[in-house]
Design a protein around this motif. Sequence first.
Motif, short mmCIF file in Angstrom:
data_model
loop_
_atom_site.label_atom_id
_atom_site.label_comp_id
_atom_site.label_asym_id
_atom_site.label_seq_id
_atom_site.Cartn_x
_atom_site.Cartn_y
_atom_site.Cartn_z
N LEU A 4 0.47 29.22 25.88
CA LEU A 4 1.10 29.78 24.69
C LEU A 4 2.57 29.37 24.61
O LEU A 4 3.15 29.28 23.54
CB LEU A 4 1.01 31.31 24.70
CG LEU A 4 -0.39 31.91 24.57
CD1 LEU A 4 -0.34 33.40 24.85
CD2 LEU A 4 -0.96 31.64 23.19
N GLY A 5 3.17 29.16 25.78
CA GLY A 5 4.59 28.81 25.83
C GLY A 5 5.48 30.03 26.02
O GLY A 5 6.56 30.10 25.44
N ILE A 6 5.03 30.98 26.83
CA ILE A 6 5.80 32.20 27.11
C ILE A 6 6.17 32.20 28.59
O ILE A 6 5.29 32.29 29.45
CB ILE A 6 5.01 33.47 26.77
CG1 ILE A 6 4.46 33.39 25.35
CG2 ILE A 6 5.89 34.71 26.93
CD1 ILE A 6 3.49 34.51 25.02
N LYS A 7 7.45 32.10 28.88
CA LYS A 7 7.88 32.09 30.27
C LYS A 7 7.72 33.48 30.89
O LYS A 7 7.68 34.49 30.19
CB LYS A 7 9.33 31.62 30.36
CG LYS A 7 9.50 30.15 30.02
CD LYS A 7 10.91 29.65 30.29
CE LYS A 7 11.03 28.16 30.03
NZ LYS A 7 12.40 27.65 30.32
N LYS A 8 7.65 33.50 32.21
CA LYS A 8 7.32 34.74 32.92
C LYS A 8 8.24 35.91 32.58
O LYS A 8 7.74 37.02 32.32
CB LYS A 8 7.31 34.51 34.43
CG LYS A 8 6.87 35.75 35.22
CD LYS A 8 6.77 35.45 36.70
CE LYS A 8 6.34 36.70 37.46
NZ LYS A 8 6.22 36.43 38.92
N PRO A 9 9.57 35.77 32.58
CA PRO A 9 10.42 36.93 32.27
C PRO A 9 10.12 37.56 30.92
O PRO A 9 10.05 38.79 30.79
CB PRO A 9 11.84 36.36 32.33
CG PRO A 9 11.73 35.16 33.21
CD PRO A 9 10.38 34.58 32.92
N GLU A 10 9.92 36.71 29.92
CA GLU A 10 9.60 37.23 28.59
C GLU A 10 8.21 37.87 28.58
O GLU A 10 8.01 38.94 27.98
CB GLU A 10 9.65 36.10 27.56
CG GLU A 10 9.36 36.59 26.13
CD GLU A 10 9.29 35.46 25.12
OE1 GLU A 10 9.03 35.75 23.94
OE2 GLU A 10 9.49 34.29 25.52
N ARG A 11 7.28 37.24 29.27
CA ARG A 11 5.91 37.78 29.32
C ARG A 11 5.90 39.15 29.98
O ARG A 11 5.24 40.09 29.50
CB ARG A 11 5.00 36.82 30.06
CG ARG A 11 3.52 37.16 29.95
CD ARG A 11 2.65 36.13 30.64
NE ARG A 11 2.67 36.23 32.07
CZ ARG A 11 3.17 35.34 32.90
NH1 ARG A 11 3.75 34.25 32.42
NH2 ARG A 11 3.13 35.51 34.21
N VAL A 12 6.61 39.28 31.07
CA VAL A 12 6.67 40.56 31.78
C VAL A 12 7.23 41.65 30.87
O VAL A 12 6.74 42.78 30.85
CB VAL A 12 7.50 40.42 33.07
CG1 VAL A 12 7.80 41.78 33.68
CG2 VAL A 12 6.76 39.55 34.09
N GLU A 13 8.27 41.31 30.14
CA GLU A 13 8.90 42.29 29.25
C GLU A 13 7.95 42.69 28.12
O GLU A 13 7.82 43.89 27.80
CB GLU A 13 10.19 41.70 28.66
CG GLU A 13 11.10 42.71 28.01
CD GLU A 13 11.64 43.76 28.98
OE1 GLU A 13 11.85 44.91 28.53
OE2 GLU A 13 11.82 43.43 30.17
N LEU A 14 7.27 41.73 27.55
CA LEU A 14 6.33 42.01 26.47
C LEU A 14 5.18 42.90 26.92
O LEU A 14 4.66 43.71 26.16
CB LEU A 14 5.77 40.70 25.91
CG LEU A 14 6.69 39.84 25.05
CD1 LEU A 14 6.05 38.47 24.81
CD2 LEU A 14 6.99 40.52 23.72
N LEU A 15 4.79 42.73 28.18
CA LEU A 15 3.59 43.41 28.68
C LEU A 15 3.85 44.78 29.30
O LEU A 15 2.90 45.48 29.66
CB LEU A 15 2.90 42.51 29.71
CG LEU A 15 2.30 41.22 29.16
CD1 LEU A 15 1.76 40.37 30.30
CD2 LEU A 15 1.21 41.50 28.14
N LYS A 16 5.11 45.16 29.42
CA LYS A 16 5.44 46.42 30.09
C LYS A 16 4.65 47.62 29.54
O LYS A 16 4.07 48.39 30.31
CB LYS A 16 6.95 46.69 30.02
CG LYS A 16 7.73 45.99 31.11
CD LYS A 16 9.21 46.36 31.04
CE LYS A 16 9.99 45.69 32.16
NZ LYS A 16 11.45 46.02 32.09
N PRO A 17 4.61 47.83 28.23
CA PRO A 17 3.86 49.00 27.73
C PRO A 17 2.37 48.91 28.02
O PRO A 17 1.71 49.94 28.26
CB PRO A 17 4.14 48.99 26.23
CG PRO A 17 4.62 47.62 25.91
CD PRO A 17 5.31 47.13 27.14
N PHE A 18 1.83 47.71 28.01
CA PHE A 18 0.40 47.55 28.29
C PHE A 18 0.09 47.80 29.76
O PHE A 18 -0.95 48.40 30.08
CB PHE A 18 -0.06 46.15 27.88
CG PHE A 18 0.13 45.86 26.42
CD1 PHE A 18 -0.72 46.41 25.48
CD2 PHE A 18 1.17 45.05 25.98
CE1 PHE A 18 -0.56 46.15 24.12
CE2 PHE A 18 1.35 44.78 24.64
CZ PHE A 18 0.49 45.34 23.69
#
Length: 221
Positions: A34-48
């Motif tokens: 998708l092109g999402i680096k780990k720091p951004e992915r971790v932040e996006l996924l926190k609520p999930f």
Amino acid sequence: MFQPEPLINTLRQAANPELASAMSAYMKHHFPFLGIKKPERVELLKPFMKEARACPIEAIHHAVNTLWELPEREFHYTAMGLLDQMKKQWNADSFALMESLITRKSWWDTVDHIAANQLGPYLLRASTEFRRKTAERWSKHPNMWLNRTALLFQLKYKAQTDTALLFSLAEAHSASKEFFIRKAIGWALRQYAYTAPNEVRSFLQRTPLQALSFREASKHL
């Protein structure tokens, strides 16, 4: 019930095609990204991830399988992250799922995480007999990634490492021409050498290994 669809939509909306191309190239184009680096992915996924911790393990198993069937690699990383959240609830079905993930859409990035961070901790809580039989079954399996898992699952065991098992598995694959096996032998032995340098040094002296395995194993001895 944990529903993976909102999570999937959140990651798809954050896709970055330019980064995706470079990330896929780094992984030898084995998988689209998708092109999402780990720091951004971790932040996006926190609520999930927070939501997942409050769910029954069966719902997470279903979500993991759903994510693993998607093509982009970030979904596979997310599936592993969900399993990481459920460590206290892991059961026999979790173990079977982790083992199956090793053989599906396999590459070192997922295999190594599952081996050391999921199957390893699970087996450490199991009986010695089950741990040894499982490792020996993986070692003899025709799937190379399960062979690698047998060598790597004790990576974080330190003083709890089953030395005899580690050495026997390394010796069983010592003549392998497969890069990922030769590398795994060296990595596993090098890691254990931080805990037991004399034992590893002795093993290297009495056991013929491929050059790559020996070089990796002896780096810090």
